[in-house]
Each structure stands twice: as structure tokens, then as C-alpha cells.
Design an enzyme around this catalytic site. Structure first.
Site, PDB file in Angstrom:
ATOM      1  CG  ASP A 143      55.051  47.359  29.818  1.00  8.03           C
ATOM      2  OD1 ASP A 143      56.266  47.594  29.859  1.00  8.03           O
ATOM      3  OD2 ASP A 143      54.541  46.305  30.262  1.00  8.03           O
ATOM      4  CG  ASN A 176      54.003  49.172  38.961  1.00  8.29           C
ATOM      5  OD1 ASN A 176      54.694  49.081  39.967  1.00  8.29           O
ATOM      6  ND2 ASN A 176      54.421  49.814  37.867  1.00  8.29           N
ATOM      7  CG  PHE A 222      65.215  43.400  38.956  1.00  6.34           C
ATOM      8  CD1 PHE A 222      66.414  44.099  38.890  1.00  6.34           C
ATOM      9  CD2 PHE A 222      64.908  42.723  40.127  1.00  6.34           C
ATOM     10  CE1 PHE A 222      67.293  44.115  39.967  1.00  6.34           C
ATOM     11  CE2 PHE A 222      65.774  42.726  41.213  1.00  6.34           C
ATOM     12  CZ  PHE A 222      66.969  43.431  41.136  1.00  6.34           C
ATOM     13  CE  LYS A 243      62.390  44.351  28.497  1.00  4.20           C
ATOM     14  NZ  LYS A 243      61.742  45.334  29.354  1.00  4.20           N
ATOM     15  CE  LYS A 299      37.683  64.591  39.731  1.00  2.00           C
ATOM     16  NZ  LYS A 299      36.860  64.942  40.873  1.00  2.00           N
ATOM     17  N   PRO A 329      58.854  54.423  26.414  1.00  2.00           N
ATOM     18  CG  PRO A 329      60.325  56.058  27.178  1.00  2.00           C
ATOM     19  CD  PRO A 329      58.868  55.781  26.953  1.00  2.00           C
ATOM     20  CG  ASP A 330      62.261  48.304  27.391  1.00  2.10           C
ATOM     21  OD1 ASP A 330      63.209  48.432  28.191  1.00  2.10           O
ATOM     22  OD2 ASP A 330      61.552  47.293  27.325  1.00  2.10           O
ATOM     23  CB  ILE A 331      64.345  52.706  30.915  1.00  2.00           C
ATOM     24  CG1 ILE A 331      63.225  53.751  30.872  1.00  2.00           C
ATOM     25  CG2 ILE A 331      65.620  53.287  31.516  1.00  2.00           C
ATOM     26  CD1 ILE A 331      62.677  54.150  32.227  1.00  2.00           C
TER      27      ILE A 331
HETATM   28  N1  CTP Z   1      61.838  48.079  31.859  1.00  2.00           N
HETATM   29  C1  CTP Z   1      62.276  49.333  31.473  1.00  2.00           C
HETATM   30  N2  CTP Z   1      61.460  50.129  30.762  1.00  2.00           N
HETATM   31  C2  CTP Z   1      60.220  49.723  30.419  1.00  2.00           C
HETATM   32  C3  CTP Z   1      59.757  48.436  30.814  1.00  2.00           C
HETATM   33  C4  CTP Z   1      60.592  47.641  31.542  1.00  2.00           C
HETATM   34  O1  CTP Z   1      63.396  49.709  31.790  1.00  2.00           O
HETATM   35  N3  CTP Z   1      59.451  50.534  29.725  1.00  2.00           N
HETATM   36  C5  CTP Z   1      62.756  47.207  32.581  1.00  2.00           C
HETATM   37  C6  CTP Z   1      62.435  46.953  34.034  1.00  2.00           C
HETATM   38  O2  CTP Z   1      63.043  47.917  34.870  1.00  2.00           O
HETATM   39  C7  CTP Z   1      63.010  45.569  34.233  1.00  2.00           C
HETATM   40  C8  CTP Z   1      62.865  44.904  32.887  1.00  2.00           C
HETATM   41  O3  CTP Z   1      62.717  45.963  31.955  1.00  2.00           O
HETATM   42  O4  CTP Z   1      64.394  45.641  34.490  1.00  2.00           O
HETATM   43  C9  CTP Z   1      61.724  43.962  32.755  1.00  2.00           C
HETATM   44  O5  CTP Z   1      60.523  44.552  33.042  1.00  2.00           O
HETATM   45  P1  CTP Z   1      59.145  43.769  32.874  1.00  2.00           P
HETATM   46  O6  CTP Z   1      58.046  44.690  33.215  1.00  2.00           O
HETATM   47  O7  CTP Z   1      59.221  42.468  33.591  1.00  2.00           O
HETATM   48  O8  CTP Z   1      59.183  43.459  31.356  1.00  2.00           O
HETATM   49  P2  CTP Z   1      58.430  44.062  30.157  1.00  2.00           P
HETATM   50  O9  CTP Z   1      59.401  44.528  29.159  1.00  2.00           O
HETATM   51  O10 CTP Z   1      57.451  45.079  30.605  1.00  2.00           O
HETATM   52  O11 CTP Z   1      57.732  42.788  29.575  1.00  2.00           O
HETATM   53  P3  CTP Z   1      56.310  42.149  29.978  1.00  2.00           P
HETATM   54  O12 CTP Z   1      55.564  43.157  30.775  1.00  2.00           O
HETATM   55  O13 CTP Z   1      55.714  41.847  28.662  1.00  2.00           O
HETATM   56  O14 CTP Z   1      56.648  40.914  30.756  1.00  2.00           O
END
Ligand code: CTP
Length: 404
Positions: free
Chosen positions: A280, A212, A327, A345, A289, A307-309
Site C-alpha cells: 500500500d 509481504n 482478491f 474499488k 545504503k 497507486p491502487d492498481i
Molecule cells: N490492490 C491493488 N493495488 C494496490 C492495493 C491492492 O491492485 N495498491 C489489489 C490487490 O491486488 C487485490 C485487492 O486490491 O486484488 C485487495 O487488496 P488488499 O491488500 O486486500 O486491499 P487493500 O486495498 O490494500 O485494503 P486493506 O489493506 O486496507 O485491507
């Protein structure tokens, strides 16, 4: 930090003087010695008896008191302190300080001192914004006078705006920070901070990946700003072009799963700031490859959730960090999305920023953010990312000092 510090507290004549008894109580709880000078105006709001009983010391009021001068001359009074705190500081006393007037004990002590001075202004909003007061403020700041507050809110005069004296915990935090800085320490000395930054790269095969537009500039700046305030910082960074900040331990990772593992290994920490743009999804990557076969259908990607950190680090439990900041990068419904992200979260604060095309946030040097906390939403002006980071680090320092 305030143990055995000698504070000469000058109480001038504003309604906020009624907060002073609580201030003295809190300072003494922290081991500070408080000695008060009460101006004539101040005595309209709080009695010398109250200040004397709470401070456990004599309250000085009169410049020409024979007994006071015999016991303790006004020069000695102003020198036998580690700091002079003027709280509340009225527009009048600020004007006198700025112009060097000395027509009572308080102003004489302020002119005669060789010690640092801090003021906690308190006045009507029009008085605060008046060019005369603002000019006096600038003069005082140029003379290294420290300023805490004022804050915005309902004023005793019935008007609303800037002019409320800083709350007691804020004054305590400012004093603590002053002494820490004086001792060569920062307000976050002794605390551990974990920061994530940059994008993650999710491999499709050994040569391709999903990424990204995150540059890592904001996250790296946050890590640097926290380190500057004395925190022991671990920065877990995805691939960026940013240099490792000075005085920060940096772990370089590529994928979200590696970032999660590195963050878990960096714990425990009192402060966590998740600024990374974590992918995500990860791809069920090919070992070799992927070749383009003539006439064959385009390959499809098999995605699985990462995983959502932020959510993981915010889970309740005895080792949960004291403050977890996320953020929210959004292109629409910025504030609402940030608020719901904060709840979903379970983090404490969310720094919301608009990353729509045209804002220049991704990769740019400035950022317009809104700080979403349990107390509401605070919109900051457009600032350089470095300044956003410094402001956030200051806010974090104030928060943790109040909650330690
Ligand atoms: N974040 C994280 N781990 C993930 C996804 C997001 O730690 N797998 C954290 C980012 O570092 C940020 C916050 O979650 O602090 C929000 O990230 P964002 O991408 O805006 O949110 P998402 O949970 O991905 O939600 P969406 O993409 O549906 O808006």
C-alpha cells in the site's frame, strides 16, 4: 460459434420444458439449426406446434410413425446432428440412457447416435440426490456425456435445493464451449486477460526493502488457467519463486509503481484479475545504503501511498475491461471486508481469502475462498490453488460468454 451447428434437441417430460421455447429462440438467433424430438412426457408441458414454429422444422414424436420413418429414419435423425441436447433431462430419461433402454423415439435416437450428447438435468432435489440418479450420472459422465447444471434454487415442486435445470444462457454457454473445444479453441480464445501476481518489493535503500508473504502461487495459477482456456494472457508479476507459466507473456516488476505502469501498458484487455499483494505504501528510499551510526536514533521511514492498481483498472470508461476481479486477503471480517472492497474499488468480483496465521494460505498450496459478486457470496470448498484457479477461469469464461 453456434452458427450452422445442427442441434437435435430432445425435450423430455419435466416442468423445465417450458424454458425450451426460449432456448430454441436463443439458439436460432445464434444461427444454429434446431430439430426437436418431443417425448410423451415433454408434450404435457410444451406443444409440438410451439416447438415446430420456433425451430422452423418438423417435430418428431413417434418411433413407429410411418410418415416420419419414411421421411427421416430415427437412425438418420440421430446422425444428422452435430450434438444431441437433452433439455430437460428427467431422472427417467437419464436412467434409460444409462441402462441403454430404447422404448421410444428419444431413447432410440440416443442409443443409435454416434454424436456427442449433452444433458441438462431437471428434477426434484431428492430425485437428483438419490443414489440411483447419481450412479446413472456417473455412468453417463464416464461415457463422455456432457452435463450442464442443475443449479440450486426453488423447485417447481415447492422444495428447495439442487435440481433446477440450468438457465438458458448457461446451456448456450455450455454448447458454445463444447463447439469451441471441438474446434481446438477455448472459451476465451480471442480475449485478452491481464493478471497481477506476487508481492511487490518497496526499496528502503539499495539493499533493503519492504515486502509481504505473497508467494504468487494463486496469481500464477490463475494466469495459467486463463491461458488454458484460450485467453491471450499477460502476467505482471512481483518477485516470486514461481516459474513463468507456459503460453503466458510475463512482465517481471518489483515495485507497485512498476506494476501499475506494466498493467497500463498491457491494456486493453477484456479480463483483469488482480491477485497481487501490492504494497500500500512505498518508501522514500535512500540513494545509498543507510548506515547504522553509533548512538544515533533509528531512522524513520517516510511512506507515501502507492497507486491502487485494481481501483485504477476498474475506473468506468469506454476502455474499462469487461470483467475486473480483485482478491481480498483478510485476517478478520472476511466477507464484509470483501464486499466493501468490491464497492470501494468498483471491481466486479472479489475472491476473498482468509490469510490469518494457521490457514496456510500464504505460501501454501491450497486455499479456501469465497466469490463475492453482485449476485451474492459463493463459498467454495478448500481446494488446491490450481483448482481454485481453474474454477475461477471457468466462471470467468461463462461470464464473458454471456456478456459478449
Ligand atoms: N490492490 C491493488 N493495488 C494496490 C492495493 C491492492 O491492485 N495498491 C489489489 C490487490 O491486488 C487485490 C485487492 O486490491 O486484488 C485487495 O487488496 P488488499 O491488500 O486486500 O486491499 P487493500 O486495498 O490494500 O485494503 P486493506 O489493506 O486496507 O485491507
Amino acid at each position: 460459434m453456434l452458427e450452422n451447428r445442427r442441434i437435435l434437441l430432445i425435450v423430455s417430460g419435466g416442468i423445465a420444458a417450458v424454458k425450451v421455447p426460449d432456448l430454441i429462440r436463443r439458439l436460432r438467433e445464434r444461427g444454429a439449426h434446431v430439430r426437436c424430438i418431443l417425448t410423451k412426457g415433454g408434450a404435457q408441458f410444451v406443444t409440438p406446434l410451439t416447438l415446430g414454429s420456433l425451430s422452423g422444422d418438423k417435430v418428431y414424436q413417434d418411433l413407429f410413425s410411418l410418415t416420419d420413418e419414411a421421411e427421416m429414419g430415427h437412425i438418420r435423425l440421430s446422425r444428422e446432428a452435430d450434438i444431441i441436447l437433452v433439455a430437460p433431462a428427467t431422472a427417467d430419461i437419464m436412467a434409460k440412457m444409462a441402462s441403454g433402454q430404447a422404448d421410444d423415439l428419444a431413447t432410440t435416437a440416443l442409443l443409435a447416435t454416434d454424436k456427442p450428447v449433452m444433458i441438462a438435468p431437471s428434477m426434484n432435489v431428492m430425485m437428483w440426490t438419490h443414489p440411483a440418479t447419481q450412479a446413472n450420472l456417473l455412468t453417463l459422465k464416464n461415457r463422455e456425456v456432457k452435463v450442464v447444471g442443475p443449479s440450486a434454487g426453488d423447485l417447481a415442486c415447492g422444495e428447495v435445493g439442487n435440481g433446477r435445470m440450468a438457465e438458458v444462457p448457461e446451456i448456450i454457454a455450455a454448447l458454445t464451449r463444447f463447439f469451441q473445444k471441438n474446434d481446438g479453441q477455448g472459451p476465451l480464445t480471442g480475449l485478452r486477460a491481464l493478471v497481477t501476481s506476487g508481492p511487490t518489493h518497496e526499496p528502503i535503500d539499495p539493499v533493503r526493502y519492504i515486502a509481504n508473504r505473497s508467494s504468487g502461487k494463486q496469481g500464477h495459477a490463475v494466469a495459467a488457467a486463463l491461458a488454458e482456456l484460450g485467453a491471450q494472457v499477460t502476467l505482471v508479476s512481483g518477485p516470486t519463486n514461481e516459474a513463468d507459466p507456459d503460453g503466458v507473456k510475463v512482465t517481471h516488476v518489483e515495485t507497485a509503481k512498476q506494476m501499475m505502469k506494466a498493467c497500463s501498458e498491457a491494456l486493453p484487455a477484456e479480463i483483469v484479475v488482480c491477485a497481487a499483494a501490492v504494497a500500500d505504501w512505498s518508501v522514500e528510499g535512500a540513494k545509498q545504503k543507510i548506515k547504522k551510526e553509533k548512538g544515533a536514533a533509528a531512522p524513520s521511514l517516510n511512506l507515501s501511498e502507492n497507486p491502487d492498481i485494481l481501483a485504477t483498472l476498474s475506473l468506468p470508461g469506454p476502455t474499462r475491461p469487461m470483467l475486473v476481479v480483485g482478491f481480498a486477503a483478510e485476517t478478520q471480517n472476511l466477507i464484509e471486508s470483501a464486499q466493501s472492497k468490491r464497492a470501494k474499488k468498483n471491481c466486479d468480483w472479489v475472491v476473498a481469502n482468509d490469510v490469518s496465521p494457521g490457514t496456510g494460505t500464504f505460501g501454501g498450496d491450497s486455499n479456501t475462498v469465497h466469490l463475492v459478486t453482485a449476485d451474492g457470496v459463493e463459498s467454495w470448498p478448500t481446494l488446491r490453488k490450481r483448482a481454485v484457479a481453474e474454477r475461477l477461469a471457468e466462471r470467468i469464461a461463462t461470464y464473458v460468454q454471456r456478456h459478449i
